[in-house]
Design a protein around this motif. Structure first.
Motif, mmCIF file in Angstrom:
data_model
loop_
_atom_site.group_PDB
_atom_site.id
_atom_site.type_symbol
_atom_site.label_atom_id
_atom_site.label_comp_id
_atom_site.label_asym_id
_atom_site.label_seq_id
_atom_site.Cartn_x
_atom_site.Cartn_y
_atom_site.Cartn_z
ATOM 1 N N ILE A 65 49.639 -22.166 10.700
ATOM 2 C CA ILE A 65 50.856 -22.705 10.248
ATOM 3 C C ILE A 65 50.295 -23.987 9.211
ATOM 4 C CG2 ILE A 65 52.514 -24.205 11.047
ATOM 5 C CD1 ILE A 65 52.621 -22.663 13.930
ATOM 6 N N PHE B 74 48.808 -19.249 24.381
ATOM 7 C CA PHE B 74 50.275 -19.230 24.613
ATOM 8 C C PHE B 74 50.854 -19.440 25.896
ATOM 9 C CE2 PHE B 74 50.841 -16.746 20.295
ATOM 10 C CZ PHE B 74 51.113 -17.985 19.514
ATOM 11 N N SER C 274 59.783 -17.722 17.991
ATOM 12 C CA SER C 274 58.569 -18.440 18.160
ATOM 13 C C SER C 274 57.661 -17.512 17.963
ATOM 14 C CB SER C 274 58.542 -19.382 19.325
ATOM 15 O OG SER C 274 58.412 -18.133 20.282
ATOM 16 N N PRO C 275 56.235 -17.976 17.558
ATOM 17 C CA PRO C 275 55.122 -17.111 17.668
ATOM 18 C C PRO C 275 54.568 -16.477 18.915
ATOM 19 C CG PRO C 275 54.648 -19.081 16.285
ATOM 20 C CD PRO C 275 55.856 -19.492 17.162
ATOM 21 N N LYS D 247 61.707 -30.505 14.239
ATOM 22 C CA LYS D 247 60.476 -30.146 14.655
ATOM 23 C C LYS D 247 59.821 -29.324 13.948
ATOM 24 C CE LYS D 247 58.556 -29.634 18.931
ATOM 25 N NZ LYS D 247 58.082 -28.313 19.510
ATOM 26 N N ASN E 163 52.234 -31.354 25.071
ATOM 27 C CA ASN E 163 52.838 -29.929 25.090
ATOM 28 C C ASN E 163 51.874 -29.157 26.279
ATOM 29 O OD1 ASN E 163 53.504 -27.456 24.293
ATOM 30 N ND2 ASN E 163 53.817 -28.308 22.320
ATOM 31 N N ILE F 28 46.662 -20.488 15.750
ATOM 32 C CA ILE F 28 48.125 -20.456 15.497
ATOM 33 C C ILE F 28 48.254 -21.675 14.530
ATOM 34 C CG2 ILE F 28 49.229 -21.100 17.597
ATOM 35 C CD1 ILE F 28 50.619 -18.780 15.029
ATOM 36 N N GLU G 152 56.663 -31.090 27.346
ATOM 37 C CA GLU G 152 57.112 -29.993 26.340
ATOM 38 C C GLU G 152 56.650 -28.685 26.774
ATOM 39 O OE1 GLU G 152 56.270 -32.926 22.264
ATOM 40 O OE2 GLU G 152 56.019 -30.792 22.331
ATOM 41 N N LYS H 116 66.046 -23.050 18.381
ATOM 42 C CA LYS H 116 64.861 -22.214 17.731
ATOM 43 C C LYS H 116 65.131 -20.704 17.896
ATOM 44 C CE LYS H 116 61.074 -21.989 20.975
ATOM 45 N NZ LYS H 116 59.808 -22.324 21.520
ATOM 46 N N LEU I 75 61.227 -31.291 26.963
ATOM 47 C CA LEU I 75 61.823 -30.753 25.845
ATOM 48 C C LEU I 75 61.882 -29.073 25.990
ATOM 49 C CD1 LEU I 75 60.475 -31.079 22.181
ATOM 50 C CD2 LEU I 75 61.363 -29.095 22.960
ATOM 51 N N VAL I 76 62.981 -28.577 26.010
ATOM 52 C CA VAL I 76 63.123 -27.148 26.447
ATOM 53 C C VAL I 76 63.833 -26.076 25.355
ATOM 54 C CG1 VAL I 76 64.090 -25.694 28.104
ATOM 55 C CG2 VAL I 76 63.653 -27.980 28.827
ATOM 56 N N GLY I 77 63.272 -25.260 24.985
ATOM 57 C CA GLY I 77 63.606 -24.365 23.823
ATOM 58 C C GLY I 77 63.852 -22.942 24.553
HETATM 59 O O1 LIG Z 1 56.761 -21.880 20.901
HETATM 60 C C1 LIG Z 1 55.747 -21.280 20.467
HETATM 61 O O2 LIG Z 1 55.439 -20.051 20.626
HETATM 62 C C2 LIG Z 1 54.883 -22.223 19.571
HETATM 63 C C3 LIG Z 1 53.582 -21.473 19.183
HETATM 64 C C4 LIG Z 1 52.681 -22.509 18.585
HETATM 65 C C5 LIG Z 1 53.156 -23.672 18.225
HETATM 66 C C6 LIG Z 1 54.244 -24.279 18.513
HETATM 67 C C7 LIG Z 1 55.189 -23.513 19.224
HETATM 68 N N1 LIG Z 1 56.190 -24.109 19.903
HETATM 69 C C8 LIG Z 1 56.747 -25.323 19.431
HETATM 70 C C9 LIG Z 1 57.446 -26.031 20.620
HETATM 71 O O3 LIG Z 1 56.446 -26.863 20.985
HETATM 72 C C10 LIG Z 1 58.274 -25.419 21.719
HETATM 73 O O4 LIG Z 1 59.090 -24.804 20.784
HETATM 74 C C11 LIG Z 1 58.784 -26.377 22.599
HETATM 75 O O5 LIG Z 1 57.900 -27.481 23.174
HETATM 76 C C12 LIG Z 1 59.632 -25.755 23.638
HETATM 77 O O6 LIG Z 1 58.957 -24.840 24.273
HETATM 78 P P1 LIG Z 1 59.580 -23.721 25.133
HETATM 79 O O7 LIG Z 1 60.505 -24.548 25.927
HETATM 80 O O8 LIG Z 1 58.477 -23.213 25.983
HETATM 81 O O9 LIG Z 1 60.260 -22.772 24.257
#
Ligand SMILES: O=C(O)c1ccccc1NCC(=O)[C@H](O)[C@H](O)COP(=O)(O)O
Length: 259
Positions: free
Chosen positions: A8, A190, A55-56, A112, A183, A4, A213, A52, A234-236
């Motif tokens: 990108i 994934f 996400s992929p 980001k 990360n 991925i 992350e 966000k 880091l939380v999405g």
């Molecule tokens: O979030 C994804 O699917 C992703 C895929 C490929 C490259 C990067 C990706 N995410 C970027 C991030 O680093 C996250 O958004 C960030 O660490 C938060 O993660 P999460 O809490 O698991 O959403």
């Protein structure tokens, strides 16, 4: 095998030629240090809460997407910083979201994105970022060093992201970043695995602010990271899919997980 990240980065190379650099910074608010804010967090670990939409790995995370309202809710729950996805093609983000957010909240803002060129570092500063992400996996050592130096000269903090030992070694032998982000997401599958942070944290000097992350959803997760002397998380997805951001923070730090 094409990952991925390869896809990108290919897209980023295409987009570079049409990137138009604003002639000046688009926001009047001062720059704030993400590192200081994490070190002085009101919570046991500094929270970088992410804006966000998609996400992929998970597709659309929320249909009710108002970036400024989300950022304001992050400010009110005491986030140390706000990460804003600006990539359009894979995350449905936008640079305008970052500019609008920076104008409305006082938290340091992390851009980001998948930066590969000096023009994108300048662009990040002009659209209002306080900090940028540099991903070791997509940069040669010399690029990493140049882009890091440029960002620091422009007054931004840099979160340098690593996924494994060899990326970490590359980073530490060329620069001393303000922040290192480990990360936990395996970009081939994934899957997220917090033992990635456990494996790498022992090699990271204490003076560097360490962020874990991805894949952080519960108090169990946070408790494991607190044992590792991580400084921030880091939380999405966890934030984006929770209706009540305060309840979600409480569930990470203060309320035991249900059995
Ligand atoms: O979030 C994804 O699917 C992703 C895929 C490929 C490259 C990067 C990706 N995410 C970027 C991030 O680093 C996250 O958004 C960030 O660490 C938060 O993660 P999460 O809490 O698991 O959403």
């Amino acid at each position: 095998m094409t990952t991925i990240l390869d896809r990108i980065v290919e897209k980023k190379k295409e987009e570079l030629s049409s990137l138009i650099l604003p002639s000046e910074r688009l926001v009047t608010r001062s720059k704030y240090s993400l590192t200081d804010s994490i070190r002085n967090s009101q919570h046991p670990l500094g929270i970088i809460a992410e804006v966000k939409k998609a996400s992929p790995s998970k597709g659309i995370l929320t249909h009710d997407f108002n970036p400024v309202a989300i950022a304001k809710s992050y400010q009110s729950i005491g986030a140390a910083g706000i990460s804003v996805l600006t990539d359009q093609s894979f995350f449905q983000g936008h640079a305008d979201y970052l500019t609008a957010i920076k104008s409305e909240v006082t938290n340091p803002i992390l851009r980001k994105d998948f930066i590969i060129h000096e023009k994108e570092v300048s662009y990040s500063e002009r659209i209002g970022a306080d900090a940028i992400l540099l991903i070791a996996a997509i940069l040669e050592s010399s690029q990493l060093k140049e882009l890091h130096t440029q960002a620091v000269e422009l007054g931004m903090d840099v979160l340098v992201e690593v996924h494994n030992e060899s990326e970490l070694e590359k980073v530490l032998s060329h620069i001393t970043p303000h922040l290192i982000g480990v990360n936990n997401r395996n970009l081939s599958t994934f899957d997220t695995d917090l033992t990635t942070t456990k494996r790498l944290q022992q090699y990271i000097p204490k003076e560097i602010t360490l962020i874990s992350e991805s894949g952080i959803h519960s108090k169990n997760d946070v408790d494991k990271l607190r044992e590792l002397n991580v400084n921030g998380i880091l939380v999405g997805e966890g934030f984006m899919t929770s209706q009540n951001k305060q309840q979600f923070v409480d569930s990470l730090f203060y309320v035991s997980d249900k059995k």
